[in-house]
Write a protein that holds these residues in place. Structure first.
Motif, short mmCIF file in Angstrom:
data_model
loop_
_atom_site.label_atom_id
_atom_site.label_comp_id
_atom_site.label_asym_id
_atom_site.label_seq_id
_atom_site.Cartn_x
_atom_site.Cartn_y
_atom_site.Cartn_z
N ASP A 1 47.35 71.62 6.15
CA ASP A 1 46.41 71.10 5.15
C ASP A 1 47.10 70.26 4.09
N GLY A 2 48.42 70.14 4.17
CA GLY A 2 49.12 69.27 3.24
C GLY A 2 49.69 69.94 2.00
N MET A 3 49.72 71.26 1.97
CA MET A 3 50.27 71.97 0.82
C MET A 3 51.77 71.69 0.69
N THR A 4 52.22 71.50 -0.54
CA THR A 4 53.65 71.39 -0.81
C THR A 4 54.21 72.81 -0.85
N MET A 5 55.23 73.07 -0.05
CA MET A 5 55.72 74.45 0.09
C MET A 5 57.24 74.52 0.09
N ILE A 6 57.76 75.54 -0.60
CA ILE A 6 59.18 75.88 -0.44
C ILE A 6 59.20 77.30 0.11
N CYS A 7 59.83 77.48 1.26
CA CYS A 7 59.82 78.77 1.93
C CYS A 7 61.24 79.24 2.19
N VAL A 8 61.57 80.40 1.64
CA VAL A 8 62.80 81.06 2.06
C VAL A 8 62.40 81.96 3.21
N THR A 9 62.98 81.74 4.37
CA THR A 9 62.61 82.57 5.52
C THR A 9 63.72 82.58 6.55
N HIS A 10 63.77 83.69 7.28
CA HIS A 10 64.70 83.78 8.41
C HIS A 10 64.01 83.42 9.71
N GLU A 11 62.75 83.03 9.61
CA GLU A 11 62.00 82.68 10.83
C GLU A 11 62.34 81.26 11.23
N MET A 12 63.35 81.13 12.06
CA MET A 12 63.84 79.79 12.39
C MET A 12 62.88 79.03 13.30
N GLY A 13 62.05 79.77 14.04
CA GLY A 13 61.01 79.10 14.84
C GLY A 13 60.04 78.37 13.92
N PHE A 14 59.67 79.05 12.83
CA PHE A 14 58.79 78.44 11.83
C PHE A 14 59.46 77.20 11.24
N ALA A 15 60.74 77.35 10.90
CA ALA A 15 61.46 76.22 10.31
C ALA A 15 61.46 75.02 11.26
N ARG A 16 61.76 75.29 12.52
CA ARG A 16 61.81 74.20 13.50
C ARG A 16 60.46 73.50 13.65
N GLU A 17 59.41 74.33 13.67
CA GLU A 17 58.09 73.80 13.96
C GLU A 17 57.43 73.15 12.75
N VAL A 18 57.63 73.75 11.56
CA VAL A 18 56.80 73.37 10.42
C VAL A 18 57.56 72.60 9.32
N ALA A 19 58.85 72.87 9.18
CA ALA A 19 59.57 72.28 8.04
C ALA A 19 59.71 70.77 8.18
N ASP A 20 59.60 70.08 7.05
CA ASP A 20 59.95 68.67 7.00
C ASP A 20 61.44 68.53 6.73
N ARG A 21 61.95 69.44 5.89
CA ARG A 21 63.38 69.45 5.56
C ARG A 21 63.89 70.89 5.60
N VAL A 22 65.13 71.05 6.00
CA VAL A 22 65.78 72.35 5.92
C VAL A 22 66.92 72.23 4.92
N TRP A 23 66.95 73.18 3.98
CA TRP A 23 68.06 73.23 3.01
C TRP A 23 68.93 74.43 3.38
N PHE A 24 70.21 74.18 3.52
CA PHE A 24 71.12 75.29 3.83
C PHE A 24 71.95 75.60 2.59
N MET A 25 71.88 76.87 2.17
CA MET A 25 72.66 77.29 0.99
C MET A 25 73.74 78.28 1.38
N ASP A 26 74.86 78.20 0.68
CA ASP A 26 75.89 79.22 0.82
C ASP A 26 76.62 79.33 -0.52
N ALA A 27 76.85 80.56 -0.95
CA ALA A 27 77.59 80.83 -2.18
C ALA A 27 77.10 80.00 -3.37
N GLY A 28 75.77 79.88 -3.50
CA GLY A 28 75.20 79.21 -4.66
C GLY A 28 75.14 77.70 -4.58
#
Ligand code: ADP
Ligand code: MG
Length: 242
Positions: A185-212
């Motif tokens: 529906d076009g919602m702007t979303m930031i999602c922290v998730t371990h569901e990588m299938g969701f990330a692959r299918e739905v994310a426009d961008r993936v941000w990878f964080m480590d140690a801040g």
């Protein structure tokens, strides 16, 4: 729509966010991933000032969230937040959980708020549970009510912090399904998730964080196939091995 610029955050001596810069455009879905303790929750909690930052800036639609004229309650009412723990009010029906904020925060008329709450319940597939109490619902259903409750304030942005992590595996799908619908529906979303299938299918961008630090920001197809940063490479290969 949301811009982080050189954001720095310390918990006492602990440097939790290290010069994080990034931008979430309107209608985008950003998935934040990374090892436990990397600062993912801290970063999304800075957006509605649940965690204050010490340096840098965060802007929503060009407005600095730490600006003098910003009313923090109003800011929070404009950002939907869904946590791992659903925290519905146990003594209120599902419908009353949803109408609470629109009536008390937005001063909506109760009849209108109830009609809107029913629409939102239909959207998350729980129209028939309007009069139930939280304890009568499964975890997946409670989390869907929590999403409807967040949507009741008509926020232009939704933040999700591991919304499926507390759920039994068979209930994860129904919550992800609702999130996919919102994304569509076009919602702007930031999602922290371990569901990588969701990330692959739905994310426009993936941000990878480590140690801040935000170490990589890429297209999901690219991220899962050919991450650039060595720590992201290890993270992705560990997921593949799991
Ligand atoms: P993630 O969500 O990626 O697992 P967090 O943002 O929760 O990581 O935490 C990042 C780091 O900050 C962790 O090392 C954590 O122990 C620390 N931390 C989080 N909250 C606090 C706090 N309130 N006080 C002190 N340290 C904290
Ligand atoms: Mg976390």
């Amino acid at each position: 729509m949301i811009r982080f610029q050189n954001v720095e955050k310390w918990y006492g001596p602990y440097h939790a966010l290290n010069s994080v810069s990034g931008e979430v455009k309107e209608g985008q879905v950003v998935v934040i991933c990374g090892p436990s303790g990397s600062g993912k929750s801290t970063l999304i909690r800075t957006v509605n000032r649940l965690e204050p930052i010490q340096k840098g800036s965060i802007q929503i639609n060009g407005q600095d969230i730490d600006g003098k004229s910003v009313d923090v309650n109003r800011l929070r009412s404009r950002i939907g937040f869904v946590f791992q723990q659903f925290n519905l009010f146990p003594h209120l029906s599902v419908l009353d959980n949803i109408v609470l904020a629109p009536v008390h925060v937005l001063k909506q008329n109760r009849t209108d708020a109830r009609a809107r709450a029913r629409q939102l319940l239909a959207k998350v597939g729980l129209e028939h549970k309007a009069d139930a109490y939280p304890i009568q619902l499964s975890g997946g259903q409670q989390q869907r009510v929590a999403i409807a409750r967040a949507l009741a304030l008509d926020p232009p942005v939704m933040l999700f912090d591991e919304p499926t992590s507390a759920l039994d595996p068979e209930m994860v799908g129904e919550v992800l399904q609702v999130m996919k619908g919102l994304a569509k529906d076009g919602m702007t979303m930031i999602c922290v998730t371990h569901e990588m299938g969701f990330a692959r299918e739905v994310a426009d961008r993936v941000w990878f964080m480590d140690a801040g630090s935000l170490l990589e920001e890429s297209d999901p197809a690219e991220f899962f196939v050919k991450p650039q940063n060595p720590r992201a490479q290890k993270f992705v290969s560990d997921i593949r091995a799991a």
